[in-house]
Design a protein around this motif. Structure first.
Motif, PDB file in Angstrom:
ATOM      1  N   PHE A   1       0.805  -1.222   0.000  1.00  0.00           N
ATOM      2  CA  PHE A   1       0.000   0.000   0.000  1.00  0.00           C
ATOM      3  C   PHE A   1       0.840   1.276   0.000  1.00  0.00           C
ATOM      4  O   PHE A   1       0.715   2.102  -0.890  1.00  0.00           O
ATOM      5  CB  PHE A   1      -0.966   0.007   1.203  1.00  0.00           C
ATOM      6  N   PHE A   2       1.708   1.451   1.006  1.00  0.00           N
ATOM      7  CA  PHE A   2       2.494   2.678   1.107  1.00  0.00           C
ATOM      8  C   PHE A   2       3.830   2.584   0.383  1.00  0.00           C
ATOM      9  O   PHE A   2       4.491   3.604   0.203  1.00  0.00           O
ATOM     10  CB  PHE A   2       2.755   3.024   2.580  1.00  0.00           C
TER      11      PHE A   2
ATOM     12  N   ASP B   1       1.091  -2.557 -11.487  1.00  0.00           N
ATOM     13  CA  ASP B   1       1.390  -3.501 -10.412  1.00  0.00           C
ATOM     14  C   ASP B   1       0.146  -3.821  -9.586  1.00  0.00           C
ATOM     15  O   ASP B   1      -0.111  -4.978  -9.247  1.00  0.00           O
ATOM     16  CB  ASP B   1       2.482  -2.906  -9.519  1.00  0.00           C
ATOM     17  N   GLY B   2      -0.635  -2.784  -9.261  1.00  0.00           N
ATOM     18  CA  GLY B   2      -1.792  -2.995  -8.399  1.00  0.00           C
ATOM     19  C   GLY B   2      -2.941  -3.718  -9.074  1.00  0.00           C
ATOM     20  O   GLY B   2      -3.677  -4.468  -8.420  1.00  0.00           O
TER      21      GLY B   2
ATOM     22  N   MET C   1       9.589  -3.540   9.322  1.00  0.00           N
ATOM     23  CA  MET C   1       9.263  -4.977   9.361  1.00  0.00           C
ATOM     24  C   MET C   1       7.817  -5.189   9.767  1.00  0.00           C
ATOM     25  O   MET C   1       7.160  -6.123   9.295  1.00  0.00           O
ATOM     26  CB  MET C   1      10.195  -5.701  10.333  1.00  0.00           C
ATOM     27  N   GLY C   2       7.300  -4.328  10.621  1.00  0.00           N
ATOM     28  CA  GLY C   2       5.894  -4.426  10.987  1.00  0.00           C
ATOM     29  C   GLY C   2       4.979  -4.114   9.822  1.00  0.00           C
ATOM     30  O   GLY C   2       3.919  -4.727   9.671  1.00  0.00           O
ATOM     31  N   MET C   3       5.384  -3.158   8.969  1.00  0.00           N
ATOM     32  CA  MET C   3       4.579  -2.841   7.791  1.00  0.00           C
ATOM     33  C   MET C   3       4.580  -4.003   6.794  1.00  0.00           C
ATOM     34  O   MET C   3       3.586  -4.257   6.111  1.00  0.00           O
ATOM     35  CB  MET C   3       5.127  -1.582   7.116  1.00  0.00           C
ATOM     36  N   ILE C   4       5.708  -4.724   6.697  1.00  0.00           N
ATOM     37  CA  ILE C   4       5.799  -5.845   5.758  1.00  0.00           C
ATOM     38  C   ILE C   4       5.070  -7.061   6.293  1.00  0.00           C
ATOM     39  O   ILE C   4       4.290  -7.710   5.568  1.00  0.00           O
ATOM     40  CB  ILE C   4       7.280  -6.177   5.478  1.00  0.00           C
ATOM     41  N   LEU C   5       5.309  -7.402   7.560  1.00  0.00           N
ATOM     42  CA  LEU C   5       4.736  -8.628   8.129  1.00  0.00           C
ATOM     43  C   LEU C   5       3.369  -8.410   8.761  1.00  0.00           C
ATOM     44  O   LEU C   5       2.723  -9.380   9.155  1.00  0.00           O
ATOM     45  CB  LEU C   5       5.693  -9.204   9.179  1.00  0.00           C
ATOM     46  N   GLY C   6       2.936  -7.142   8.875  1.00  0.00           N
ATOM     47  CA  GLY C   6       1.655  -6.880   9.524  1.00  0.00           C
ATOM     48  C   GLY C   6       0.482  -7.485   8.782  1.00  0.00           C
ATOM     49  O   GLY C   6      -0.470  -7.986   9.395  1.00  0.00           O
ATOM     50  N   VAL C   7       0.540  -7.483   7.443  1.00  0.00           N
ATOM     51  CA  VAL C   7      -0.586  -8.000   6.654  1.00  0.00           C
ATOM     52  C   VAL C   7      -0.747  -9.512   6.838  1.00  0.00           C
ATOM     53  O   VAL C   7      -1.845  -9.980   7.162  1.00  0.00           O
ATOM     54  CB  VAL C   7      -0.409  -7.627   5.171  1.00  0.00           C
ATOM     55  N   PRO C   8       0.304 -10.343   6.640  1.00  0.00           N
ATOM     56  CA  PRO C   8       0.097 -11.781   6.865  1.00  0.00           C
ATOM     57  C   PRO C   8      -0.231 -12.137   8.303  1.00  0.00           C
ATOM     58  O   PRO C   8      -1.025 -13.051   8.552  1.00  0.00           O
ATOM     59  CB  PRO C   8       1.411 -12.414   6.408  1.00  0.00           C
ATOM     60  N   VAL C   9       0.368 -11.417   9.263  1.00  0.00           N
ATOM     61  CA  VAL C   9       0.046 -11.696  10.675  1.00  0.00           C
ATOM     62  C   VAL C   9      -1.421 -11.389  10.955  1.00  0.00           C
ATOM     63  O   VAL C   9      -2.137 -12.182  11.585  1.00  0.00           O
ATOM     64  CB  VAL C   9       0.972 -10.875  11.602  1.00  0.00           C
TER      65      VAL C   9
END
Length: 462
Positions: free
Chosen positions: A291-292, A327-328, A361-369
């Motif tokens: 997203f960002f 891409d989107g 890392m929270g922005m990257i892994l936040g979606v799957p978590v």
């Protein structure tokens, strides 16, 4: 009666004691937060080779699986030299070697092609930063000479970028780049330690990939040893879902970002932009952030294009918008599909919360978590509804008004009932308005007729 009161007092005292102990432990934890974080950091640093190996094994596992399936399909079904299952088992060692070779070739390509160009671009950018900023300032003054307010705002932005970009390059980037170059040449102990940890991580990854099936079987044995069969089934179902979500999202996002970076490099190099490698690396790396990411990578790329040539700035901004739309709407759905099953609102919430708590890392892994947490509560909700003999499909609740308290049967609103009522109300309103307009028109005609008659009956002025 006395025993009942004694039991009540005992439970109350036990709850108060446990609460005080928990508060005391929490207070000590807060007071010694720095020491605890330091101890955790030391522990994580000691486990860094294993963590690196675990991450590499997770990222390389899909490649190895695809290679084994292709090998088994070729030798088992196409050439028919052996059974498919036997071919899949035999292909384990050669496919593992091929996977490690792919990793080493990728690392060698990054060290040989990307890192030197990045160092050269950053050094050149640092050396020519004053000239680029002066050119940008002159261009702003020329283009917006008639608008002093806008010119002042853009000049302030250029001044801000000048101060912070120079300090950032001096304090953060260039020293690290020098450290990387010295590490490659074997000059620093910390670099040797990092290189040693990475090499040990590769060995750990090879061991994990080779013994993956054994570890999975042992994990299942432990789960069914500790938990009942039904709970064990739920745990394994949740772990399989988490693995599919994390694997599909992270690996798909990496492939997607590599393709975006390559396309960006092809375009920027084709039109002759000076920092094509640096801009494409920034765009590709930040694209991993959902997203960002496109906005985070597009802003520094646009500023670099502006320093090179103001015309490139507008070309690059248009290209980034087109590239992110591609891409989107095309590339991302083609590679990722619906790997998370989350709507746009939940994805945005996961990125904001994860980024605020754990940074990039929270922005990257936040979606799957968040997808795994969302799936857990969705399963719990589904099971609770099924226990009450209720449907777990969301579409069954669109027209639901409630349930009959006596029979328990659902009460549904009729299809298009609201629309029909709205149409009827609208028709009644317009009819009433039309009647009132007709009455007003008739009254105006009568008044006009009476006025004309009075004017005719008046005597002429002398």
């Amino acid at each position: 009666m006395g025993n009942r009161w004694n039991k009540g007092y005992f439970k109350l005292g036990l709850v108060i004691t446990i609460s005080l102990c928990v508060c005391t432990i929490f207070g000590e934890f807060i007071d010694n937060w720095r020491g605890i974080t330091k101890a955790i950091g030391t522990f994580v640093s000691a486990l860094s080779p294993f963590i690196i190996g675990l991450v590499l094994a997770f990222l390389l596992n899909p490649i190895m699986v695809y290679l084994r399936r292709g090998f088994a399909y070729l030798f088992g079904k196409k050439l028919k030299k052996m059974d498919y299952d036997k071919a899949f088992r035999v292909s384990k060692t050669p496919c593992l070697i091929a996977t490690v070779l792919i990793l080493l070739l990728a690392i060698a390509g990054i060290i040989r092609l990307i890192i030197p160009n990045l160092v050269i671009s950053l050094q050149d950018l640092y050396d020519n930063m004053p000239t680029y900023l002066d050119n940008a300032q002159a261009w702003v003054e020329k283009m917006f000479a008639k608008n002093d307010k806008l010119e002042g705002q853009l000049s302030n932005i250029i001044q801000f970028v000048s101060e912070h970009a120079t300090s950032f390059l001096e304090e953060k980037i260039l020293p690290n780049m020098d450290e990387i170059l010295l590490t490659v040449s074997g000059g620093l102990v910390t670099g040797v330690t990092a290189l040693f940890n990475f090499c040990v991580g590769i060995i750990v990854a090879v061991y994990l990939l080779n013994s993956k099936d054994v570890f999975i079987a042992q994990g299942k044995k432990i789960v069914y040893c500790i938990f009942p069969k039904r709970t064990g089934n739920r745990i394994l179902e949740g772990l399989n879902y988490a693995n599919s979500v994390f694997g599909g999202f992270i690996n798909g996002k990496i492939i997607d970002s590599i393709i975006i970076g390559i396309l960006c490099y092809i375009f920027t190099a084709a039109i002759g932009m000076k920092y094509a490698v640096l801009i494409s690396t920034i765009v590709g790396v930040t694209n991993v952030i959902p997203f960002f990411g496109p906005f985070i990578g597009g802003i520094p790329g646009a500023l670099l294009a502006l320093m090179d040539d103001p015309i490139y700035f507008f070309i690059f901004v248009i290209f980034v918008l087109v590239l992110q739309q591609f891409d989107g709407n095309i590339l991302g759905p083609l590679i990722l599909g619906d790997s998370t099953g989350l709507s746009g609102m939940w994805v945005l919430l996961a990125i904001l919360v994860g980024g605020d708590l754990f940074g990039v890392m929270g922005m990257i892994l936040g979606v799957p978590v968040f997808a795994c947490i969302y799936a857990f509560f969705a399963v719990q909700l589904r099971d609770k509804l099924r226990e009450k003999n209720l449907s777990s499909k969301t579409e069954d609740y669109f027209r639901l008004k409630g349930f009959d308290e006596e029979t328990g049967e659902p009460i549904y609103r009729k299809k298009h009932d609201f629309a029909k009522r709205s149409i009827k109300k609208s028709r009644g309103f317009f009819r009433k308005a039309a009647r009132e307009a007709a009455i007003v028109e008739q009254i105006e005609d009568i008044i006009e007729a009476e006025t004309s008659d009075d004017n005719q009956d008046k005597p002429e002025d002398k």
